[in-house]
Design an enzyme around this catalytic site. Structure first.
Site, mmCIF file in Angstrom:
data_model
loop_
_atom_site.group_PDB
_atom_site.id
_atom_site.type_symbol
_atom_site.label_atom_id
_atom_site.label_comp_id
_atom_site.label_asym_id
_atom_site.label_seq_id
_atom_site.Cartn_x
_atom_site.Cartn_y
_atom_site.Cartn_z
ATOM 1 N N GLY A 67 0.820 -1.219 0.000
ATOM 2 C CA GLY A 67 0.000 0.000 0.000
ATOM 3 C C GLY A 67 0.843 1.254 0.000
ATOM 4 N N GLY A 106 2.612 3.765 1.461
ATOM 5 C CA GLY A 106 3.146 4.042 2.787
ATOM 6 C C GLY A 106 3.797 5.411 2.887
ATOM 7 N NE ARG A 107 8.569 5.800 -0.791
ATOM 8 C CZ ARG A 107 9.749 5.737 -1.323
ATOM 9 N NH1 ARG A 107 10.647 6.613 -1.005
ATOM 10 N NH2 ARG A 107 10.050 4.811 -2.197
ATOM 11 C CG ASP A 143 10.514 8.482 7.237
ATOM 12 O OD1 ASP A 143 10.113 7.987 6.152
ATOM 13 O OD2 ASP A 143 11.583 9.100 7.351
ATOM 14 N NE ARG A 188 4.084 8.215 -8.608
ATOM 15 C CZ ARG A 188 4.677 7.192 -7.981
ATOM 16 N NH1 ARG A 188 5.935 6.897 -8.200
ATOM 17 N NH2 ARG A 188 4.006 6.482 -7.127
ATOM 18 N NE ARG A 198 0.634 1.037 -6.811
ATOM 19 C CZ ARG A 198 1.725 1.769 -6.665
ATOM 20 N NH1 ARG A 198 2.893 1.208 -6.771
ATOM 21 N NH2 ARG A 198 1.642 3.044 -6.402
ATOM 22 C CG ASP A 240 5.329 -3.225 -5.176
ATOM 23 O OD1 ASP A 240 6.017 -4.211 -5.464
ATOM 24 O OD2 ASP A 240 5.788 -2.229 -4.596
ATOM 25 C CG ASN A 241 7.589 -0.812 -7.918
ATOM 26 O OD1 ASN A 241 6.749 -0.183 -7.266
ATOM 27 N ND2 ASN A 241 8.775 -1.108 -7.443
#
Ligand code: AMP
Ligand code: MG
Length: 507
Positions: free
Chosen positions: A90, A92-93, A125, A176, A183, A252-253
């Site tokens: 998911g 995350g950042r 983070d 972006r 994905r 996932d990419n």
């Protein structure tokens, strides 16, 4: 008078896929500062570039203001990373701010990367550092300039925060744009949970968005699989043509749109070598240059597995059809790769061999040339670019690429290939100068060379000096500009500059 909304959002993912995301809010940056705003992209999207480039835009991209109509959310997805399955990754950042339609009616996600923690952050983070953000800016915009399908970068903003990695680094947010962020891993997330209802909605969403021509298919999931296979094969063939190494081809990419996504440890190959790997974490070369087509097929097999529950009640028949589709990948790829190689060599399809089935002789001619580049350790980019000079009767720049030993050891092999190539071109009945013109519009002169990218990122990170980044960006967004031939932007790295080059994920 009230100004119109900054973005004319129309958020189809939020609407169609409740249950596939978590609403989030970006974290406000304490002391934002512009790194770069992409005016050209803003205009292409039909956005108000002047307002976005000002304080209003800065406040939005720094997470201080959520613009009207936005529905910021973190998308759920799973993924195979280096072959191992994680049922929950998911955003995350990252977060999806919303979607806009451009003047041509095409839909684009506007997303942030580095905007703080989300429910998918696990131990991370949720932040990003200036270096990796500018790296994604450079490489994604270079890929776009080269004509490859890719996510793009609308803006990069420094947050004024310090991000802790191996050392303390200045923080940043990347803005972006993407045709979508769906994905293979998005499908895997719901397949792993046996949530066929959401999987079904996801298929419908992706079909509407990326494959509207398949709307009336008898077996939509199978049709989607075949179409995604074709787009990924086409994309990877284009990567191979320009020497791009993605570096982290996890499921996932791998997008359903067929765009390149996630510029982490990616880099362009210099001397042609199929075994080239730059990523510090790719110890076994899983994602080496030459492995990319095979890995794409592997990732698409994971998509096939995820889609199986939607391919009909007869499981055996579904498995057979999905297997057949995935097994067709090498042939589909070969067709796209043949087309890329032919273009790079100036070859037009033969009358008796239409574009759909590249003549095996042409493919062999291209592969032979790549083998020569490999054995001579010749720069992939210039090895193709300077072929046009040969056709113009000025072989010296091309010859200069070959090391003296290669010329001494294998002059016959080079001459044999050149003769075969020129004979093949002669059959087209075109003047060599005309072919040379075409080659110059296909084979780039400038790619983001690794040592130049690193120097630009170091200057920005260590000294806050964006001038090298700006200069490099200006060059790589004009990849065919002949006036750059003698500039530093078009020179391969020296052995000292390229020795042991490594890239990092930037997480
Ligand atoms: P990537 O390497 O960018 O493809 O990321 C793989 C996964 O790790 C995704 O789920 C990311 O959202 C997550 N991730 C990467 N870096 C961070 C970070 N600094 N904080 C939280 N999650 C992260
Ligand atoms: Mg990723």
């Amino acid at each position: 008078m009230t100004l119109p909304a900054l973005f004319p959002f129309d958020n189809s993912y939020a609407r169609d896929l409740v249950g596939a995301y978590v609403p989030v809010v970006p974290q406000a940056a304490p002391a934002p500062r512009w790194l770069r705003f992409n005016h050209g992209l803003a205009q292409a999207l039909g956005l108000d570039a002047e307002r976005l480039a000002g304080d209003e835009g800065l406040a939005v991209f720094a997470g201080q203001v959520v613009p009207a109509g936005a529905q910021p959310l973190a998308q759920a997805y799973a993924g195979h990373q280096f072959g191992g399955f994680s049922p929950q990754l998911g955003d995350g950042r990252a977060l999806l701010l919303g979607e806009v339609l451009d003047p041509q009616g095409r839909r684009h996600d506007i997303a942030f990367k580095g905007s703080g923690r989300t429910p998918f952050s696990r131990g991370g983070d949720g932040k990003a550092a200036v270096g990796p953000v500018l790296r994604e800016y450079l490489i994604s915009e270079a890929m776009h300039a080269l004509g490859l399908p890719t996510t793009r970068t609308l803006a990069a903003v420094a947050t004024g925060e310090t991000v802790r990695r191996e050392r303390a680094l200045p923080g940043a947010v990347l803005v972006r744009t993407a045709a979508s962020h769906v994905r293979v891993g998005t499908f895997q997330f719901f397949a792993a949970r046996q949530d066929s209802a959401t999987l079904q909605r996801l298929v419908e969403h992706v079909m509407t968005r990326h494959y509207p021509e398949l709307a009336d298919s008898a077996n939509p999931a199978l049709a989607l699989l075949r179409a995604a296979i074709d787009r990924q094969a086409a994309l990877v063939a284009r990567w191979m043509g320009v020497g791009f190494i993605h570096g982290v081809m996890n499921t996932d990419n791998t997008t359903l749109s067929g765009e390149t996504i996630d510029y982490g440890p990616c880099a362009f190959m210099e001397a042609h070598d199929p075994d080239t790997v730059f990523s510090s974490i790719d110890h076994h070369g899983r994602y080496a240059y030459g492995n990319q087509p095979g890995i794409a097929q592997w990732n698409l097999a994971r998509l096939a597995e995820a889609l199986l529950p939607l391919m009909g009640a007869d499981t055996d028949a579904a498995v057979a059809q999905a297997t057949e589709a995935v097994n067709a990948f090498p042939a589909v790829y070969q067709r796209h790769w043949g087309a890329v190689l032919r273009q790079k060599l100036g070859l037009r399809p033969r009358a008796d061999a239409p574009d759909a089935a590249p003549d095996s002789a042409d493919l062999a001619l291209g592969q032979d040339y790549l083998a020569l580049l490999h054995s001579g350790q010749v720069d992939h980019t210039l090895g193709f670019r300077r072929l046009a000079d040969v056709l113009r009767g000025q072989p010296a720049p091309w010859l200069a690429l070959w090391q003296a030993e290669t010329l001494a050891a294998a002059p016959a092999a080079l001459q044999t290939w050149l003769t075969a190539w020129q004979q093949r071109l002669a059959q087209q009945g075109e003047a060599p100068a005309q072919v040379a013109e075409r080659l110059d519009a296909v084979n780039p002169l400038v790619i983001p060379r690794n040592h130049l990218v690193e120097a630009a990122l170091d200057a920005a990170t260590d000294r806050g000096d964006l001038q090298p980044f700006e200069a490099l960006l200006a060059a790589i967004t004009r990849p065919w500009a002949a006036d750059l031939a003698d500039s530093p932007w078009a020179q391969p790295a020296t052995p000292a500059q390229s020795a042991g080059y490594q890239t990092f994920c930037g997480t």
